[in-house]
Design an enzyme around this catalytic site. Structure first.
Site, PDB file in Angstrom:
ATOM      1  N   ALA A   1       0.864  -1.176   0.000  1.00  0.00           N
ATOM      2  CA  ALA A   1       0.000   0.000   0.000  1.00  0.00           C
ATOM      3  C   ALA A   1       0.906   1.233   0.000  1.00  0.00           C
ATOM      4  O   ALA A   1       2.079   1.144   0.370  1.00  0.00           O
ATOM      5  CB  ALA A   1      -0.868  -0.020   1.260  1.00  0.00           C
TER       6      ALA A   1
ATOM      7  N   GLY B   1       0.502  -5.156   0.596  1.00  0.00           N
ATOM      8  CA  GLY B   1      -0.597  -5.055  -0.363  1.00  0.00           C
ATOM      9  C   GLY B   1      -0.227  -5.610  -1.723  1.00  0.00           C
ATOM     10  O   GLY B   1      -1.110  -6.034  -2.480  1.00  0.00           O
TER      11      GLY B   1
ATOM     12  N   GLU C   1      -0.896  -9.144  -1.455  1.00  0.00           N
ATOM     13  CA  GLU C   1      -2.357  -9.312  -1.334  1.00  0.00           C
ATOM     14  C   GLU C   1      -3.043  -9.186  -2.695  1.00  0.00           C
ATOM     15  O   GLU C   1      -3.988  -9.920  -3.004  1.00  0.00           O
ATOM     16  CB  GLU C   1      -2.904  -8.299  -0.322  1.00  0.00           C
TER      17      GLU C   1
ATOM     18  N   GLU D   1       3.800  -5.952   7.053  1.00  0.00           N
ATOM     19  CA  GLU D   1       2.976  -4.941   7.720  1.00  0.00           C
ATOM     20  C   GLU D   1       3.282  -4.772   9.202  1.00  0.00           C
ATOM     21  O   GLU D   1       3.237  -3.668   9.738  1.00  0.00           O
ATOM     22  CB  GLU D   1       1.483  -5.258   7.540  1.00  0.00           C
TER      23      GLU D   1
HETATM   24  N1  3HC Z   1       4.617   3.419   0.062  1.00  0.00           N
HETATM   25  C1  3HC Z   1       5.113   4.635  -0.247  1.00  0.00           C
HETATM   26  N2  3HC Z   1       6.407   4.861  -0.518  1.00  0.00           N
HETATM   27  C2  3HC Z   1       7.230   3.800  -0.478  1.00  0.00           C
HETATM   28  C3  3HC Z   1       6.778   2.515  -0.174  1.00  0.00           C
HETATM   29  C4  3HC Z   1       5.403   2.332   0.105  1.00  0.00           C
HETATM   30  N3  3HC Z   1       4.879   1.129   0.387  1.00  0.00           N
HETATM   31  N4  3HC Z   1       7.820   1.656  -0.209  1.00  0.00           N
HETATM   32  C5  3HC Z   1       8.889   2.403  -0.544  1.00  0.00           C
HETATM   33  N5  3HC Z   1       8.536   3.698  -0.714  1.00  0.00           N
HETATM   34  C6  3HC Z   1       9.392   4.811  -1.107  1.00  0.00           C
HETATM   35  C7  3HC Z   1      10.524   5.054  -0.112  1.00  0.00           C
HETATM   36  O1  3HC Z   1      10.106   5.897   0.921  1.00  0.00           O
HETATM   37  C8  3HC Z   1      11.578   5.679  -0.992  1.00  0.00           C
HETATM   38  O2  3HC Z   1      11.231   7.026  -1.162  1.00  0.00           O
HETATM   39  P1  3HC Z   1      12.376   8.140  -1.290  1.00  0.00           P
HETATM   40  O3  3HC Z   1      13.197   7.721  -2.473  1.00  0.00           O
HETATM   41  O4  3HC Z   1      11.617   9.387  -1.458  1.00  0.00           O
HETATM   42  O5  3HC Z   1      13.134   8.046  -0.012  1.00  0.00           O
HETATM   43  C9  3HC Z   1      11.386   4.979  -2.339  1.00  0.00           C
HETATM   44  O6  3HC Z   1      10.067   4.438  -2.304  1.00  0.00           O
HETATM   45  C10 3HC Z   1      12.361   3.848  -2.588  1.00  0.00           C
HETATM   46  O7  3HC Z   1      12.348   2.976  -1.461  1.00  0.00           O
HETATM   47  P2  3HC Z   1      13.672   2.339  -0.877  1.00  0.00           P
HETATM   48  O8  3HC Z   1      14.726   3.371  -0.769  1.00  0.00           O
HETATM   49  O9  3HC Z   1      13.285   1.601   0.347  1.00  0.00           O
HETATM   50  O10 3HC Z   1      14.061   1.355  -2.076  1.00  0.00           O
HETATM   51  P3  3HC Z   1      14.743  -0.071  -2.011  1.00  0.00           P
HETATM   52  O11 3HC Z   1      14.923  -0.488  -3.422  1.00  0.00           O
HETATM   53  O12 3HC Z   1      15.900  -0.046  -1.091  1.00  0.00           O
HETATM   54  O13 3HC Z   1      13.663  -1.048  -1.343  1.00  0.00           O
HETATM   55  C11 3HC Z   1      11.515  -2.024  -1.006  1.00  0.00           C
HETATM   56  C12 3HC Z   1      12.490  -1.354  -2.006  1.00  0.00           C
HETATM   57  C13 3HC Z   1      12.070  -3.369  -0.563  1.00  0.00           C
HETATM   58  C14 3HC Z   1      10.201  -2.210  -1.716  1.00  0.00           C
HETATM   59  C15 3HC Z   1      11.348  -1.119   0.230  1.00  0.00           C
HETATM   60  O14 3HC Z   1      11.049   0.183  -0.197  1.00  0.00           O
HETATM   61  C16 3HC Z   1      10.288  -1.535   1.197  1.00  0.00           C
HETATM   62  O15 3HC Z   1      10.489  -2.416   1.985  1.00  0.00           O
HETATM   63  N6  3HC Z   1       9.115  -0.858   1.154  1.00  0.00           N
HETATM   64  C17 3HC Z   1       8.053  -1.028   2.089  1.00  0.00           C
HETATM   65  C18 3HC Z   1       7.327  -2.324   1.882  1.00  0.00           C
HETATM   66  C19 3HC Z   1       6.174  -2.439   2.857  1.00  0.00           C
HETATM   67  O16 3HC Z   1       6.318  -2.269   4.038  1.00  0.00           O
HETATM   68  N7  3HC Z   1       5.002  -2.750   2.318  1.00  0.00           N
HETATM   69  C20 3HC Z   1       3.836  -2.906   3.115  1.00  0.00           C
HETATM   70  C21 3HC Z   1       3.086  -1.622   3.099  1.00  0.00           C
HETATM   71  S1  3HC Z   1       1.691  -1.660   4.175  1.00  0.00           S
HETATM   72  C22 3HC Z   1       0.489  -2.443   3.293  1.00  0.00           C
HETATM   73  O17 3HC Z   1       0.717  -2.898   2.208  1.00  0.00           O
HETATM   74  C23 3HC Z   1      -0.850  -2.470   3.945  1.00  0.00           C
HETATM   75  C24 3HC Z   1      -1.793  -3.403   3.280  1.00  0.00           C
HETATM   76  O18 3HC Z   1      -1.772  -4.646   3.918  1.00  0.00           O
HETATM   77  C25 3HC Z   1      -3.179  -2.887   3.309  1.00  0.00           C
END
Ligand code: 3HC
Ligand code: NAI
Length: 695
Positions: free
Chosen positions: A62, A101, A104, A124
């Site tokens: 998400a 997400g 999902e 999450e």
């Molecule tokens: N939402 C918004 N922005 C995000 C994001 C997300 N889910 N994931 C990454 N970004 C942004 C980062 O903040 C970063 O922004 P910036 O360049 O302005 O600092 C940019 O994307 C690049 O991210 P990384 O520097 O972390 O890039 P990497 O290549 O090192 O890593 C990744 C990529 C493994 C995908 C890592 O970004 C990550 O782990 N992201 C989060 C994943 C996550 O936690 N997903 C679950 C979200 S909650 C959810 O899905 C709820 C659902 O169940 C309803």
């Protein structure tokens, strides 16, 4: 805004491509794009759809930036339901990472193809929430409750081969996402395969005893946190409900976590970790190269720094004092690498190649002539450091970055020992340097911007969390540590026991209390710092003598089997030593201090007030750029519980007026130690929080 979801056709196949850089987060436009694409697919002549993504990864989850804002339809759960409800098959292709997400969405599709090297996961809980778009319902139906619950509660990323084995995906491919999807879809068409909905699969079986055991394990591994257990509850409840009821229950639990302060803290940590590396003044500044690193001193820190650089693929030239020390340092590095091999983190051949081709160990400073960055990690003595930097001046190539790993010393003074102070900065690693993620990058008065930028580039290569700090005694972390440790020592003088303090601090969420930490780091380290500062001591400063007694008695902590705690066969992790209480009682008697009771709440209040107050001074003086920089230092270097966000995030949670009141109350007993930070007072008066300074 252009639609980030494209639609093209190839024969009977609809190709739906998500293109929302950098990580294809499922923000509102992506969700709406998928919904619209599904409407077109449902109406159109195509027989099968392939959902794939452009760029470096499938959906990374998400869009976290939307959290806490009013929801914008369609929601992600709706999109997943819509995918699943299609009457014609939908295939999902996963490359990079399908997280949260993202997975999902994939579970909403009828078939999943995964590229080799890709990973899937539900992280999450690391954000203080649970998978809220069907993850706790569909994954257990697909692969069984226990394997799913383990993935959900651990937040781990599952590699492709394991995902196939578990049944999360149907096939692996070594093609590009679009081609992989086309190939799989053609196979389905040839077989005349229809839809296959995870939501139609039978409920998973529940082994109550195994779930209870997992719950206990998860609770033990994540003390104080609510997300993991709530996620487990969601999966477990869903196992005996219809999909529709399970999804509703998941949503309800998701919303309670969304509203919790732990979620706010974890999101602060997520973005803080990334923001610290982005200094506005370094925008556009080109770092120098970091391919070859010189390390001087191969002890605890130099060895660890060497390993960190080697594991990142850099060449390392390590200098020690003499042949014997050189051999010892090399053996130390080899042993650490061997540990990585044993834990399966490094292949034996890779280790052999590193030792043969990437590591040079010598006592000849001339070997540093090609190094891009030279990091000094010799004894913590200004004289020794100056001598080393004087030598570097002669051997380092022009343009080489000269760094010191000093914990406390004045880097301006060290820089003055060279003819090129603009090339000097602090790179303060934390022990063990190949494990700890924090790296304080200390900017001295004359450090050139590209030298600072090189520090950040090195941190990136080493996958560290870099935080810029200014010069002062202890920089950000150690300076704050000294103050909260002193607050603890004062409480001990006044009646608390070190063991009670450690217990209260661990109950708050730190992995260890300050006295257990001192035993681990070595009592000598604190002693030497106090000796260095003793001549500068203000007459009004309260100074506890009993910690020095430990040093004098040779009780240096874990390494001697005795410090505050006793470490032996009976208690390898340590048990309180009653002699410590006696030692403290003696000092109280000598100084005429009547011991009083401290409640655990009061201990936390004082300890945190001291930490917050010094943190506010560090920000106020510009030693740290923003409150979030301090928060990340404490999170990644000092064991501050991530789910509390860091001391200044925590301060905002409890309210700055309350923090100020605690400091003022303590100041009535000791107005020298408890001087409120000007910044704290100002923010409290203006009714603002530290968060307002994070930008
Ligand atoms: N939402 C918004 N922005 C995000 C994001 C997300 N889910 N994931 C990454 N970004 C942004 C980062 O903040 C970063 O922004 P910036 O360049 O302005 O600092 C940019 O994307 C690049 O991210 P990384 O520097 O972390 O890039 P990497 O290549 O090192 O890593 C990744 C990529 C493994 C995908 C890592 O970004 C990550 O782990 N992201 C989060 C994943 C996550 O936690 N997903 C679950 C979200 S909650 C959810 O899905 C709820 C659902 O169940 C309803
Ligand atoms: P250490 O005593 O384990 O290692 C120092 C090494 O430097 C020794 O192996 C010694 O032989 C070598 N050395 C001394 N003078 C030398 C010279 N002139 N040329 C080449 N090698 C020389 O010390 P440690 O703990 O590794 O600390 C090193 C530095 O790192 C200190 O400045 C310390 O304050 C800092 N530091 C220490 C941390 C820790 O937890 N130990 C954490 C962060 C920083």
């Amino acid at each position: 805004m252009t639609n980030p979801v494209g639609y093209e056709t190839e024969g009977d196949i609809a190709l739906i491509c998500i293109d929302n850089p950098p990580v294809n987060a499922a923000g509102q436009a992506v969700r709406a794009g998928i919904r619209d694409a599904m409407a077109r697919f449902a109406e159109g002549p195509e027989k099968i759809a392939v959902l794939h993504a452009a760029g470096r990864t499938f959906i990374a989850g998400a869009d976290i930036t939307e959290f806490g804002k009013p929801p914008m339809p369609p929601g992600l759960p709706e999109v997943c339901d819509l995918l699943e409800a299609q009457e014609k098959p939908v295939v999902c292709v996963i490359h990079g990472t399908a997280l949260g997400g993202g997975l999902e969405v994939a579970l909403g599709c009828h078939y999943r193809v995964m590229l080799e090297g890709a990973r899937v996961g539900l992280p999450e809980v690391t954000l203080g929430i649970l998978p809220g778009a069907g993850g706790t319902q569909r994954l257990p139906r697909l692969i069984g409750l226990l394997p799913a619950a383990e993935i959900i509660t651990s937040a781990r990323q599952v590699p492709a081969a394991e995902a196939l084995e578990l049944g999360i995906v149907d096939a692996l491919s070594d093609k590009a996402p679009r081609e992989a999807g086309l190939e799989f879809a053609r196979g389905l068409l040839a077989r005349g395969a229809g839809v296959r909905r995870v939501g139609d699969m039978p409920n998973p079986e529940v082994d109550e005893a195994a779930v209870a055991a997992l719950r206990e394990k998860v609770a033990r591994a994540n003390p104080g946190q609510i997300a993991q257990l709530t996620a487990l509850k969601s999966a477990q409840r869903g196992a005996s409900m219809s999909l529709r009821d399970g999804l509703a229950e998941e949503r309800r639990l998701f919303m309670t976590l969304m509203a919790s302060p732990q979620r706010g803290a974890m999101i602060h940590a997520f973005f803080g970790e990334r923001k610290v590396a982005q200094l506005p003044e370094l925008k556009g500044v080109r770092p120098r190269s970091v391919g070859e690193v010189g390390v001087i001193g191969g002890g605890t820190m130099g060895g660890g720094i060497g390993v960190a650089c080697l594991l990142a693929g850099l060449k390392v030239v390590l200098i020690e004092r003499d042949g014997e020390s050189v051999a010892k340092a090399r053996a130390g590095i080899a042993k650490t690498l061997e540990g990585s091999v044993k834990r399966g983190k490094l292949k034996a051949e890779k280790r052999d190649a590193i030792l043969a081709d990437k590591l040079v160990t010598t006592d000849d400073y001339a070997a540093l002539g090609e190094a891009d960055v030279i990091i000094e990690a010799v004894f913590e003595s200004m004289d020794v450091k100056k001598e080393v930097f004087g030598k570097l001046d002669a051997v380092a190539r022009p343009g080489a970055v000269l760094a010191t790993n000093t914990s406390y010393l004045d880097i301006n003074e060290i820089a003055a020992a060279t003819s090129r102070p603009a090339d000097v900065l602090g790179l303060h690693f934390f022990s063990p340097a190949h494990v700890m993620r924090l790296l304080e990058i200390v900017e001295a008065d004359k450090t050139a911007p590209e030298v600072l930028a090189t520090g950040f580039a090195l941190a990136k290569a080493l996958k560290k969390v870099p935080v810029r700090a200014g010069v002062c005694d202890g920089f950000i972390g150690n300076r704050i540590l000294r103050v909260y440790r002193t607050a603890a020592d004062h409480m001990v003088l006044d009646g608390a026991s070190p063991f009670q303090i450690d217990r209260a601090i661990t109950a708050f969420g730190f992995p260890m209390g300050p006295y257990a930490v001192a035993d681990l780091a070595g009592i000598d380290i604190g002693y030497l710092t106090r000796q260095r500062l003793r001549p500068l001591k203000d007459p009004r400063e309260r100074w506890a003598d009993w910690p020095d007694r430990l040093y004098e008695l040779g009780r240096l902590g874990r390494k001697t089997g005795r410090g505050y705690y006793i470490y032996d066969e009976q208690s390898p992790k340590g048990r309180p030593d009653p002699e410590i209480d006696e030692m403290i009682a003696e000092e109280r008697a000598r100084r005429g201090i009547a011991a009083r009771e401290f409640s655990d709440e009061e201990i936390i209040e004082r300890y945190m007030a001291a930490m917050i107050n010094e943190a506010a001074k560090v920000v106020g003086e510009g030693i740290a750029r923003r409150p979030l920089d301090v928060d990340m230092v404490l999170l990644f270097g000092y064991g501050f519980p991530r789910w509390r966000g860091g001391p200044l995030f925590y301060a905002d949670q409890i309210g700055l007026e309350k923090v100020l009141a605690s400091i003022e109350a303590a100041a009535r007993e000791d107005d020298f130690f408890w001087q409120p930070a000007q910044l704290l007072r100002q923010l409290a008066e203006e009714g603002r929080g530290f968060g307002s300074l994070n930008g």
